[in-house]
Design an enzyme around this catalytic site. Structure first.
Site, PDB file in Angstrom:
ATOM      1  N   ASP A 238       0.876  -1.168   0.000  1.00 56.35           N
ATOM      2  CA  ASP A 238       0.000   0.000   0.000  1.00 56.35           C
ATOM      3  C   ASP A 238       0.917   1.223   0.000  1.00 56.35           C
ATOM      4  O   ASP A 238       2.129   1.120   0.255  1.00 56.35           O
ATOM      5  CB  ASP A 238      -0.945  -0.004   1.212  1.00 56.35           C
ATOM      6  CG  ASP A 238      -2.146   0.933   0.993  1.00 56.35           C
ATOM      7  OD1 ASP A 238      -2.077   1.794   0.085  1.00 56.35           O
ATOM      8  OD2 ASP A 238      -3.142   0.814   1.735  1.00 56.35           O
TER       9      ASP A 238
HETATM   10  C1  BGC Z   1      -5.031   3.267   0.015  1.00 53.54           C
HETATM   11  C2  BGC Z   1      -5.098   2.301  -1.142  1.00 53.54           C
HETATM   12  C3  BGC Z   1      -4.895   3.049  -2.440  1.00 53.54           C
HETATM   13  C4  BGC Z   1      -3.558   3.768  -2.375  1.00 53.54           C
HETATM   14  C5  BGC Z   1      -3.239   4.548  -3.633  1.00 53.54           C
HETATM   15  C6  BGC Z   1      -3.794   4.128  -0.027  1.00 53.54           C
HETATM   16  O1  BGC Z   1      -3.881   5.150   0.907  1.00 53.54           O
HETATM   17  O2  BGC Z   1      -5.083   2.559   1.232  1.00 53.54           O
HETATM   18  O3  BGC Z   1      -6.334   1.657  -1.143  1.00 53.54           O
HETATM   19  O4  BGC Z   1      -4.978   2.179  -3.536  1.00 53.54           O
HETATM   20  O5  BGC Z   1      -3.587   4.683  -1.298  1.00 53.54           O
HETATM   21  O6  BGC Z   1      -4.038   5.665  -3.742  1.00 53.54           O
END
Ligand code: BGC
Length: 819
Positions: A306
């Protein structure tokens, strides 16, 4: 009837297993074959929980399960790469998409574009906003889930996204206070598992890679990331991210379950989560990534972090992480150096022998195999230049690479998807209450529309924060969307009323509606035929909910309108559960939960209100009477300052959602699986379709692992059928559901009822049909922590079929494994 069924079941197994026509294929056992890869784990330290035993090295992919040819292509590709190129392929870059892998022009590789998210192309102009995932789950409709995902992926592809950052298998909704439940599906692993599988199939059939996120137990936003001291580089930890501490059985039977479905669907990638699991960061938890995901489940794709969830280089790579996001460079003096743990650091780790080249090769093969499997090397659309300026994660002034855009920009990718979105919006609206024949509406002469959720939002096409005026059809964070158009309830009801010649009066100011000085009734001239009250509940990434009440004084608005309007219909647009005290008000004749229904939210609610669509959706979670009735509270604060003090103990075990309410016999307002229709259905005669296989073993035969794990777990071992009939006078969809009550020999903590099958069937008024529930080995097994395997317990199972988790119309008892 139940007793008769029970006796019949016992007779079937013991006396005459061959007496009935056995048309079913029994499970195929392959004794003697060995698992291809599962490392032994020291089980004595797995329970009680809080441990994550090391599992090294990271397993290499084999391509089995259908990726063999693509793996060969990926191998050839990897052979042509330099060490630097390999390292940078595992490392994200600032660029037009939310995640970017650099192009390698000499190899004609145009890089990878990773985009959010589960409901839309987050950075897409001229693109559609589909129903949210919680809405899709509420439809309990496999075809809807597939179609939605496929259309979503077609739009992504046309905008140049190789990877969709979704679907969401976690949060699962352990607590209704989690603010991202609307990005995921249901507070139930079985339903979420089905949703994951259908969504991944839809996405990948359109040629786009899916990403199962967030692995795992990402059940709260509070302290999802470490807190840092406000020093120059924000690198000094104050306190680490929260640790989800889960026992081995719960991990398997609840939180990992939907990810097993995802792996079985050959998901291209998985995203390791922000939180720690049993003390170790998810992205450097070798038990999670190496042992369970790549070992036990046979995952062949790549693990990406993530955004910012990587906390080490070598440790994460050894633990099974294959790609770090967002990666990136940092400017040090005159030089650009890699600010991530990967990039140049990874090259150096290879050069000095800390990481073996074979591990890096496996990382890149895992990244490139799904790319070749989906044919993304052939004529894949270029990244639409218009997505770049809409990128909040890495806006154009942070880009270091000269991204060259080709092809048309501002592509309109919507096709005719809005018709489908309207249908999906209606199919996912849950009718919770309908008294005095309030719905469907029959050309009401005098309509009142009330509530600040009825009209248009007033802050632009993309949601960035909560807002007072306007319908909630999506929410904020990485799952947010840009609306190209939005049908509001106000506009859609007015359009319909105009056709009918109805009078429409609207009162959209909640503050006004709840002001005591107001002279009621507000409306003229006579008592309205119906008052439609639109209320909302905002919830989004980054900040958990603190209340389950409707926003902007929603409950008070409902009370105020209902006390002056004897036919008050409440419609909620919410990301998850709300308490609904107004449900007891005698003038509240109907309640509809529409969740976040996407760009056609207004038209979709009109279709349901006026009966053009007979509602068929069912709650994917529990609506309790009181907030205090829910268990598993989030860890919202710690009262000590130790680095690792944020701990969330999942000591409710398997008692997640309805499982908890059932286990403790707690009354609920609306149970999991509940939803009304404009017609009435019945279900009877739950019985086996064919005899249980006589040679069923308690443990599965040890067969070579395929994506999804031991294939024996996915074989049908028992099939039940029941008769469902439409005994009302309106055509409609019924959603028969099957729950299992495990035998008493199953270890303690097993919930009384667990969903193990459902169907959605069209039944014209007066018609009946047979529905079939196929039970796979996993469905009738529990995770045996000592055997480290799925075990079918000895003794009598009770299968319960009906129309919700508390509305059983027929039962059937059967013993699958004798003592
Ligand atoms: C989120 C993800 C997301 C990523 C990219 C993170 O903060 O938890 O779900 O895909 O950001 O935006």
């Amino acid at each position: 009837m139940i007793l008769a069924n029970a006796l019949f079941g016992a007779w079937l197994l013991s006396a005459a297993p061959t007496a009935m026509a056995d048309t079913c294929q029994g499970p195929i056992d392959h004794p003697g074959e060995a698992f291809s890869y599962v490392q032994p784990i020291n089980t004595t330290i797995l329970s009680p929980y809080g441990h994550s035993p090391a599992s090294l090295p990271s397993p290499n992919m084999t391509g089995n399960g259908g990726w063999e040819l693509a793996l060969l292509k990926a191998k050839q590709f990897v052979n042509t790469l330099t060490v630097e190129e390999k390292s940078w392929m595992a490392t994200g870059q600032p660029g037009p998409c939310v995640g970017n892998v650099l192009p390698i022009p000499r190899l004609n590789f145009s890089g990878l574009c990773l985009q959010n998210g589960p409901q839309c192309v987050q950075q897409g102009d001229y693109s559609s906003v589909f129903v949210s995932s919680v809405s899709a789950a509420a439809s309990w409709d496999r075809q809807l889930l597939y179609d939605r995902a496929r259309a979503l992926a077609e739009e992504h592809k046309a905008k140049g996204s190789h990877v969709i950052l979704g679907p969401v298998g976690g949060p699962l909704g352990r607590s209704p206070y989690n603010s991202r439940t609307w990005e995921g599906f249901a507070a139930d692993p079985y339903l979420t598992g089905v949703c994951m599988e259908e969504t991944i199939n839809g996405i990948q059939d359109a040629g786009v890679q899916a990403n199962a996120k967030h692995l795992i137990a990402n059940e709260q936003e509070t302290q999802r990331n470490p807190t840092f001291a406000p020093d120059a580089n924000e690198t000094t930890y104050i306190q680490d991210s929260v640790s989800s501490n889960i026992d081995d059985r719960t991990l398997h039977e609840i939180y990992m379950w939907p990810f097993a479905n995802a792996v079985r669907a050959k998901v291209a990638s998985a995203m390791c989560a922000y939180n720690r699991l049993n003390g170790s960061h998810s992205c450097q938890n070798s038990y999670l990534l190496n042992h369970i995901l790549k070992g036990e489940l046979g995952f062949q794709g790549y693990v990406m972090s993530d955004w910012g969830a990587t906390h080490s280089g070598v440790a994460s790579i050894d633990s099974g992480m294959d790609m770090t996001m967002p990666g990136g460079f940092t400017l040090y003096g005159a030089f650009w150096t890699d600010g991530s743990y990967f990039g140049g650091n990874l090259t150096r780790a290879i050069q000095n022998g800390t990481i073996e080249m074979s591990r890096l090769d496996d990382m890149i093969m895992r990244i490139m195999t799904p790319y070749f499997w989906l044919g993304q090397e052939k004529n894949f659309p270029s990244v639409d230049a218009s997505v770049g300026p809409l990128n909040y994660d890495s806006p154009p002034d942070t880009w270091l690479y000269d991204w060259k855009f080709t092809g048309q920009s501002n592509r309109d990718v919507r096709s005719d998807h809005n018709d489908m979105i309207r249908e999906h919006g209606a199919a996912s609206t849950v009718l919770l209450k309908n008294e005095r024949n309030a719905l469907p509406l029959r050309k009401p002469g005098n309509i009142v529309i009330a509530g600040n959720d009825a009209g248009p939002p007033m802050q632009g096409p993309s949601l960035r924060a909560d807002f007072e005026y306007g319908v909630l059809a999506g929410s904020i964070g990485s799952g947010s969307c840009r609306f190209s158009h939005l049908s509001t309830p106000l506009e859609a009801i007015n359009a319909r009323a105009r056709k009918d010649g109805s009078l429409v009066q609207s009162f959209l100011n909640n503050t006004l509606l709840t002001t005591t000085e107001l002279t009621w009734p507000l409306w003229n001239p006579q008592q309205p035929d119906v008052c439609l009250v639109f209320l909302k509940s905002f919830t989004g990434e980054g900040e958990d909910r603190t209340s389950l009440e409707l926003d902007w004084d929603g409950n008070a608005v409902a009370e105020a309108v209902a006390s002056h309007c004897n036919n008050t219909v409440i419609i909620t647009n919410s990301g998850g559960a709300n308490v609904m005290p107004f449900a007891d008000h005698p003038n509240v004749t109907a309640i509809l939960a529409q969740h976040y229904a996407g760009e056609e939210t207004g038209n979709a609610i009109v279709d349901v209100l006026y009966g053009d669509v007979n509602p068929s959706a069912k709650l994917p979670y529990v609506i309790a009477y009181n907030e205090s009735d829910y268990n598993a509270p989030l860890t919202t604060a710690v009262y000590s300052n130790g680095t690792y003090d944020w701990q969330s103990w999942f000591d409710e075990g398997l008692e997640v959602g309805y499982r908890y309410f059932d286990a403790h016999n707690i009354s609920v307002r609306y149970e999991f699986g509940f939803g009304l229709s404009y017609t009435t259905f019945n279900l009877k005669d739950l019985k086996p379709k064919c005899s249980a296989p006589s040679k069923l073993t308690a443990l599965p035969a040890k067969r070579p692992t395929e994506p999804g794990g031991n294939p024996a777990l996915w074989e049908t071992v028992y099939t039940l059928e029941a008769e469902v009939s439409n005994i009302g006078d309106v055509d409609g969809f019924a959603v028969p559901q099957l729950y299992v009550e495990f035998p008493s020999s199953t270890p303690t903590g097993t919930p009384p009822s667990q969903l193990r099958g459902f169907d959605k069937v069209w039944l014209p008024a007066g018609k009946k049909r047979t529905v079939t529930f196929e039970l796979m080995r996993r469905d009738v097994s529990h995770w045996d922590v000592t055997a480290q395997d799925w075990r079918i317990p000895v003794g009598s199972f009770t299968f319960k079929a009906g129309f919700s988790s508390r509305d059983f119309r027929a039962k059937y008892d059967v013993t699958l494994i004798k003592a």
